[in-house]
Design a protein around this motif. Structure first.
Motif, PDB file in Angstrom:
ATOM      1  N   LYS A  87      -5.412 -10.176  -1.389  1.00  0.00           N
ATOM      2  CA  LYS A  87      -5.616  -9.472  -0.122  1.00  0.00           C
ATOM      3  C   LYS A  87      -6.199 -10.405   0.939  1.00  0.00           C
ATOM      4  CE  LYS A  87      -6.189  -4.779  -1.918  1.00  0.00           C
ATOM      5  NZ  LYS A  87      -7.051  -3.581  -1.964  1.00  0.00           N
ATOM      6  N   LEU A  88      -7.176 -11.197   0.535  1.00  0.00           N
ATOM      7  CA  LEU A  88      -7.789 -12.128   1.492  1.00  0.00           C
ATOM      8  C   LEU A  88      -6.783 -13.154   1.970  1.00  0.00           C
ATOM      9  CD1 LEU A  88     -11.282 -12.656  -0.192  1.00  0.00           C
ATOM     10  CD2 LEU A  88     -10.755 -11.310   1.859  1.00  0.00           C
ATOM     11  N   GLN A  89      -5.931 -13.622   1.060  1.00  0.00           N
ATOM     12  CA  GLN A  89      -4.896 -14.583   1.453  1.00  0.00           C
ATOM     13  C   GLN A  89      -3.940 -13.943   2.457  1.00  0.00           C
ATOM     14  OE1 GLN A  89      -2.552 -16.147  -1.793  1.00  0.00           O
ATOM     15  NE2 GLN A  89      -1.198 -17.312  -0.446  1.00  0.00           N
ATOM     16  N   GLY A  90      -3.539 -12.714   2.175  1.00  0.00           N
ATOM     17  CA  GLY A  90      -2.611 -12.032   3.070  1.00  0.00           C
ATOM     18  C   GLY A  90      -3.218 -11.737   4.429  1.00  0.00           C
ATOM     19  N   LEU A  91      -4.481 -11.333   4.437  1.00  0.00           N
ATOM     20  CA  LEU A  91      -5.118 -10.943   5.693  1.00  0.00           C
ATOM     21  C   LEU A  91      -5.521 -12.138   6.559  1.00  0.00           C
ATOM     22  CD1 LEU A  91      -7.230  -7.921   4.427  1.00  0.00           C
ATOM     23  CD2 LEU A  91      -5.231  -7.850   5.937  1.00  0.00           C
ATOM     24  N   GLN A  92      -5.275 -13.351   6.074  1.00  0.00           N
ATOM     25  CA  GLN A  92      -5.474 -14.527   6.927  1.00  0.00           C
ATOM     26  C   GLN A  92      -4.462 -14.553   8.062  1.00  0.00           C
ATOM     27  OE1 GLN A  92      -5.455 -18.070   4.523  1.00  0.00           O
ATOM     28  NE2 GLN A  92      -7.365 -17.562   3.476  1.00  0.00           N
ATOM     29  N   PHE A  93      -3.291 -13.911   7.846  1.00  0.00           N
ATOM     30  CA  PHE A  93      -2.280 -13.873   8.904  1.00  0.00           C
ATOM     31  C   PHE A  93      -1.780 -12.458   9.190  1.00  0.00           C
ATOM     32  CE2 PHE A  93      -0.011 -14.381   4.924  1.00  0.00           C
ATOM     33  CZ  PHE A  93       1.012 -13.451   5.027  1.00  0.00           C
ATOM     34  N   ALA A  94      -1.842 -11.566   8.190  1.00  0.00           N
ATOM     35  CA  ALA A  94      -1.324 -10.202   8.372  1.00  0.00           C
ATOM     36  C   ALA A  94      -2.359  -9.316   9.055  1.00  0.00           C
ATOM     37  CB  ALA A  94      -0.926  -9.608   7.028  1.00  0.00           C
ATOM     38  N   ASP A  95      -1.872  -8.244   9.684  1.00  0.00           N
ATOM     39  CA  ASP A  95      -2.751  -7.306  10.384  1.00  0.00           C
ATOM     40  C   ASP A  95      -3.182  -6.142   9.502  1.00  0.00           C
ATOM     41  OD1 ASP A  95      -2.530  -8.265  13.420  1.00  0.00           O
ATOM     42  OD2 ASP A  95      -0.555  -8.431  12.488  1.00  0.00           O
ATOM     43  N   ASP A  96      -2.455  -5.919   8.412  1.00  0.00           N
ATOM     44  CA  ASP A  96      -2.829  -4.880   7.456  1.00  0.00           C
ATOM     45  C   ASP A  96      -2.177  -5.206   6.119  1.00  0.00           C
ATOM     46  OD1 ASP A  96      -3.987  -2.620   6.395  1.00  0.00           O
ATOM     47  OD2 ASP A  96      -2.969  -1.195   7.711  1.00  0.00           O
ATOM     48  N   PHE A 102       2.591   3.349  -2.744  1.00  0.00           N
ATOM     49  CA  PHE A 102       1.962   3.963  -1.575  1.00  0.00           C
ATOM     50  C   PHE A 102       2.747   5.213  -1.190  1.00  0.00           C
ATOM     51  CE2 PHE A 102       4.950   0.683  -0.227  1.00  0.00           C
ATOM     52  CZ  PHE A 102       5.812   1.410   0.594  1.00  0.00           C
ATOM     53  N   HIS A 103       2.075   6.140  -0.523  1.00  0.00           N
ATOM     54  CA  HIS A 103       2.753   7.332  -0.019  1.00  0.00           C
ATOM     55  C   HIS A 103       3.418   6.967   1.312  1.00  0.00           C
ATOM     56  CE1 HIS A 103       3.494  11.363   1.502  1.00  0.00           C
ATOM     57  NE2 HIS A 103       3.259  11.818   0.276  1.00  0.00           N
ATOM     58  N   PRO A 104       4.667   7.388   1.540  1.00  0.00           N
ATOM     59  CA  PRO A 104       5.343   7.019   2.796  1.00  0.00           C
ATOM     60  C   PRO A 104       4.597   7.465   4.048  1.00  0.00           C
ATOM     61  CG  PRO A 104       6.585   8.699   1.580  1.00  0.00           C
ATOM     62  CD  PRO A 104       5.555   8.156   0.654  1.00  0.00           C
ATOM     63  N   ASP A 105       3.867   8.592   3.968  1.00  0.00           N
ATOM     64  CA  ASP A 105       3.111   9.045   5.141  1.00  0.00           C
ATOM     65  C   ASP A 105       1.948   8.099   5.447  1.00  0.00           C
ATOM     66  OD1 ASP A 105       4.766  11.189   5.482  1.00  0.00           O
ATOM     67  OD2 ASP A 105       3.474  12.619   4.455  1.00  0.00           O
ATOM     68  N   GLU A 106       1.371   7.491   4.399  1.00  0.00           N
ATOM     69  CA  GLU A 106       0.313   6.501   4.634  1.00  0.00           C
ATOM     70  C   GLU A 106       0.897   5.284   5.347  1.00  0.00           C
ATOM     71  OE1 GLU A 106      -2.697   3.366   2.381  1.00  0.00           O
ATOM     72  OE2 GLU A 106      -1.367   4.632   1.175  1.00  0.00           O
ATOM     73  N   LEU A 107       2.087   4.860   4.902  1.00  0.00           N
ATOM     74  CA  LEU A 107       2.738   3.720   5.545  1.00  0.00           C
ATOM     75  C   LEU A 107       2.994   4.015   7.022  1.00  0.00           C
ATOM     76  CD1 LEU A 107       4.082   0.925   5.307  1.00  0.00           C
ATOM     77  CD2 LEU A 107       6.199   2.111   4.694  1.00  0.00           C
ATOM     78  N   THR A 108       3.513   5.205   7.308  1.00  0.00           N
ATOM     79  CA  THR A 108       3.786   5.579   8.697  1.00  0.00           C
ATOM     80  C   THR A 108       2.507   5.578   9.530  1.00  0.00           C
ATOM     81  OG1 THR A 108       5.603   6.986   7.933  1.00  0.00           O
ATOM     82  CG2 THR A 108       4.830   7.328  10.176  1.00  0.00           C
ATOM     83  N   ALA A 109       1.436   6.097   8.963  1.00  0.00           N
ATOM     84  CA  ALA A 109       0.158   6.139   9.688  1.00  0.00           C
ATOM     85  C   ALA A 109      -0.341   4.724   9.981  1.00  0.00           C
ATOM     86  CB  ALA A 109      -0.881   6.900   8.873  1.00  0.00           C
ATOM     87  N   ARG A 110      -0.222   3.825   9.001  1.00  0.00           N
ATOM     88  CA  ARG A 110      -0.660   2.436   9.213  1.00  0.00           C
ATOM     89  C   ARG A 110       0.186   1.774  10.307  1.00  0.00           C
ATOM     90  NH1 ARG A 110      -3.717  -0.132   4.984  1.00  0.00           N
ATOM     91  NH2 ARG A 110      -4.532   1.482   3.612  1.00  0.00           N
ATOM     92  N   ILE A 111       1.484   2.053  10.292  1.00  0.00           N
ATOM     93  CA  ILE A 111       2.381   1.488  11.306  1.00  0.00           C
ATOM     94  C   ILE A 111       1.972   1.966  12.697  1.00  0.00           C
ATOM     95  CG2 ILE A 111       4.749   1.591  12.215  1.00  0.00           C
ATOM     96  CD1 ILE A 111       5.673   1.650   9.241  1.00  0.00           C
ATOM     97  N   GLU A 112       1.691   3.264  12.827  1.00  0.00           N
ATOM     98  CA  GLU A 112       1.323   3.818  14.136  1.00  0.00           C
ATOM     99  C   GLU A 112       0.033   3.196  14.662  1.00  0.00           C
ATOM    100  OE1 GLU A 112       1.210   8.026  13.719  1.00  0.00           O
ATOM    101  OE2 GLU A 112       3.380   8.234  13.617  1.00  0.00           O
TER     102      GLU A 112
END
Length: 224
Positions: A87-96, A102-112
């Motif tokens: 996670k730390l490696q990913g969050l060096q460049f990613a925003d989330d 994962f539940h698709p509604d959680e993905l949509t909420a994170r995208i929004e």
């Protein structure tokens, strides 16, 4: 205008499921099964959804290259890896960073959230003729009377689906399958009945609709 998402996922079953869900939510989706063409595809996108485990270049490498070339473009990582180091490696460049499953509604909420943060999210209120539509609040107000329009769940989902595809002609099959989640059977009058009752609530003159246009032999359209 709906946001355009670049989705990079090599698993066909997961890719088809997530792409379909996001399209039903009103997003335009570009789906790639590897990161080879990611940079070119990302240039006209509003957000990237990136799986870590990819053939060839892994998601970490692809994400780092995207962020270097397009630093303002939000990146959401998907991974089955739950270790804190990953996670730390990913969050060096990613925003989330979202872990599978994962539940698709959680993905949509994170995208929004990411789209709002980057300033590319759809406005909270949409004006359509005499209506004000507050999508996040599931609320519609008639500007002529100042009163809230009470829709059933299915009526709201039908109208919201058409609004997310503003100015596009949507077939009866597309609308029915998006709202009911089942295959449309030719000759089924269910959608037509719901559209009739919907028009009675939102149109000034239901017999001469200005908002929901019937495209004979095809389906329906809401014009901006």
């Amino acid at each position: 205008m709906s946001a355009t998402l670049l989705y990079i996922e090599d698993d066909r079953e997961i890719g088809e499921f997530v792409s379909s869900h996001l399209e039903n939510c009103g997003y335009e989706v570009k789906w790639l099964r590897s990161g080879d063409q990611a940079l070119e595809a990302a240039k006209d996108c509003d957000l990237v959804i990136l799986d870590v485990m990819l053939p060839g270049l892994d998601g970490f490498t692809v994400g780092q290259r995207l962020k270097k070339s397009l630093p303002a473009l939000p990146i959401l990582l998907l991974s089955a890896r739950t270790a804190i180091d990953d996670k730390l490696q990913g969050l060096q460049f990613a925003d989330d960073y979202v872990t599978k499953p994962f539940h698709p509604d959680e993905l949509t909420a994170r995208i929004e959230v990411l789209l709002r943060r980057s300033g590319t999210a759809a406005p909270d209120c949409l004006a359509v003729k005499h209506l004000l539509v507050y999508e996040r609040e599931n609320r519609i107000v008639n500007q002529d009377t100042g009163e809230e329009v009470a829709l059933s769940g299915k009526q709201f989902h039908i109208f919201n689906y058409l609004l997310k595809h503003l100015n596009q002609i949507m077939t009866k099959e597309q609308i029915y399958e998006a709202v009911w989640g089942e295959p449309y059977l030719d000759g089924d009058k269910t959608l037509m009945v719901h559209i009739r009752y919907l028009r009675e609530k939102i149109e000034r003159e239901p017999a001469a609709p200005e908002i929901i246009e019937t495209v004979r032999g095809i389906g329906y359209r809401v014009r901006a």
